[in-house]
Design an enzyme around this catalytic site. Sequence first.
Site, PDB file in Angstrom:
ATOM      1  N   HIS B  43     -47.532  42.694   4.987  1.00 47.75           N
ATOM      2  CA  HIS B  43     -48.848  42.067   5.083  1.00 47.75           C
ATOM      3  C   HIS B  43     -48.687  40.631   5.517  1.00 47.75           C
ATOM      4  CE1 HIS B  43     -50.934  45.456   3.584  1.00 47.75           C
ATOM      5  NE2 HIS B  43     -50.440  45.399   2.364  1.00 47.75           N
ATOM      6  N   THR B  44     -49.815  40.002   5.746  1.00 45.56           N
ATOM      7  CA  THR B  44     -49.806  38.589   6.103  1.00 45.56           C
ATOM      8  C   THR B  44     -48.984  37.787   5.093  1.00 45.56           C
ATOM      9  OG1 THR B  44     -52.025  38.877   6.895  1.00 45.56           O
ATOM     10  CG2 THR B  44     -51.269  36.634   6.647  1.00 45.56           C
ATOM     11  N   GLN B  45     -48.007  37.022   5.585  1.00 49.89           N
ATOM     12  CA  GLN B  45     -47.242  36.206   4.654  1.00 49.89           C
ATOM     13  C   GLN B  45     -47.406  34.728   4.917  1.00 49.89           C
ATOM     14  OE1 GLN B  45     -43.375  37.609   3.760  1.00 49.89           O
ATOM     15  NE2 GLN B  45     -43.902  39.725   4.167  1.00 49.89           N
TER      16      GLN B  45
END
Lengths: 269, 267, 248
Positions: B43-45
């Site tokens: 996921h977006t990090q």
Amino acid sequence: MFRNTYDSDNTVFSPQGRLHQVEYALEAVKQGSAAVGLRSKTHAILLALKRSTGELASYQQKMFRIDDHVGIAIAGLTSDARVLSNFMRQQAMSSRMIFNRPVPVNRLVSAIADKAQVNTQEYGRRPYGVGFLVIGQDQSGPHLYEFSPAGNSYEYYAMSIGARSQSAKTYLEKHYKTFDDCSLEDLVRHGLHALRETLQQDKELNINNTSIGILGPAAPHEKGVSGAGSFRILDGEKVEVFLQSMVPKEPTEAPAAPAATDDDVQMEG
Amino acid sequence: MDHFPTNWGRPRNDTWDPYATYPIHQRPQNHQPKDRFAEGVQHTQQPIVTGTSVLAIKFKDGVMMAADNLASYGSLARFRDIQRLHPVGKYTVLGAGGDMSDFQYIQSILDELIVDELAAADGHTLGPKEIHNYLAEVMYSRRSNMNPLWNSLLVGGYKDGKSFLAYVDLLGTTYTASTLATGYGAYIAQPLLRRAVEGRENELTADEARKILEDSMRVLFYRDARSLDQYQIATITADGVHITESRKLETAWSFAEGIRGYGAQTQ
Amino acid sequence: MTSIGTGYDLSASTYSPDGRIFQVEYANKAVENSGTAIGLKVKDGIVLAVEKLVHSKLLVPGANRRIQTIDRHIGLAAAGLPADGRTVANRARDEAANFRETYRSPPTLKALADRLGQFVQVYTLYSSVRPFGTSTILGAVDKDGPSLYVIEPSGVFYGYHGAAVGKGRQLAKTELEKLKLSELTAREAVIEAARIIYLVHEDAKEKEFELEMSWISPETDGLHLAVPQDLFDEAETKAKEELASGFE
């Protein structure tokens, strides 16, 4: 075995463009005991006649609370009503959860109407066998809606559904213009008078067979009602004071019109 | 995800085991069989293209909000004409810092919401309070699914005679106050805003409010390396939403001439 | 209707020997029984109007609408079974939202009518469903200017300059044909629409009705909105006067 070729199934139009199965479902509503709804500028109320199957049985439940600002009275199949009112409660809760606002009443009624429409169009289902009167309150004041198994919903000043509801309707049509400025007590009295019209000859309204649902500021003798007047159902002893307020029927009055004139329910709008 | 705890904290792809900590057959391999989720679900990090501070204050007639027009790509001033103030319906403005693509996504879901609301055409409309609550739900649910929308958002509005100003961020944290700032502004501008506004929310005129925001934006432009001197101001009052064209800050840099690393170097 | 009772008219999935699908034709009957709805596409906008038959005097005037908004710039007027009309309208909203999501731009009416036509058509294919008992008039002002479509229970859809569905459609069409629609302004069209609805109602005078009108015009900023009260009143008054003078 069937009345005609086109009435065995809800996916069939008759040559006249009618849906007989849906019309029969509207008949199921008339099998239930009557409910009456009306509103003033400040209040919306429901009244219903409860039936009991016998001396040892309790009286049926005719009203359901959906949310603080919405309540319903039903006529027809109670089990269908419970499914639909559960759905309404979920809608109401999700509105509070997602937007932190009470669900707009008209949208709530439209939501169950849309749900009911599906059951008039797909094979293997039957239309719901229950009609609702829905009262609700939002920024634009109190409202009264009727929901029917045909998937329709309409907003009314006053309305009645269920067995012999035509008689109540006649009463309401005669008086509805005065409802707007009524106090809660007067409104309830009108409601009871309308409901009384649906009774069989030898019956009368009493604390066991009458339910009153109220939305709006409390009456002087009502206790424990929040300021804005959230929806409450009065049963038993609590309806006594309202029953007392009724004006006895004039004995000279002609007997109520026979229930057979209940022919005003129709699909077309 | 590497499921061998002994590999953790080491350089990846190490082909040798300097401490000989485990038997040969268990030593890390460079070519382990990979299943579809070997890397886990990613996921977006981190945010990629980012906007910096948003400032907002309450004033006598409503709420005022300011944000500059920059979207940075790391330290690169990549896009200099980005609007970070977005009107939502007739009563609300949303200002966003953080990832700009996530912000664009949020704009699209809110626009859909507004169209739905309009289509109902029943006189019920979503105000700033409802929109903020909705956003808080969205942000919290995204972070709970370990897939946050990487923004800090300010929701300002005016409806039914009441001002509304609140914050929500990528964690779903909400907060409300009469002055709010996101990003670097939360450190640099917030104290200035508080000093200028608190206790005077019902006295400040629109001109005074504008001046307060302008001054704060100027301080931010001097001190925040991810900021720009072009910015917009949104005003939400009983008259509705108004967002200005992009405007430029007046700044003076003569003092900097003598600073090594800024002007022409003499040695 | 010679095939009534032959068994070829009980399902949407059955053709009659001469190639007709009776269930679809019966669905059209449901539309023909309902109050008239009309749509006008004019120079600078769209006007929708319906003759809303009032089945009880207890109904709250102005509530219970039959014209709905689909998207900012799209309106829909339904004739036929009201519940079916709402279902089609809900689908239209979903399609419009889906279009916006996919293309990041407001849908053209042509694209929307196309999708809705497909949706309605599917209900004419199977015995497990019935066709929609509703004809819908869709009006919009999109990037190509004003446009007007009608979707019928069969799923077929056509574009129109002026459209009429429901009980009084024949007379309404005759009246629409007399107008120079492409030269009218939306304001003028509102007056004409009210007049036509009042005129076609003459055939069913014993029933109460309520006029309902919406428009998209330069005055609405491209939005589909109810006709403003002052214009509505003016149009209604003129319609009533005209009707009275027509019977001197």
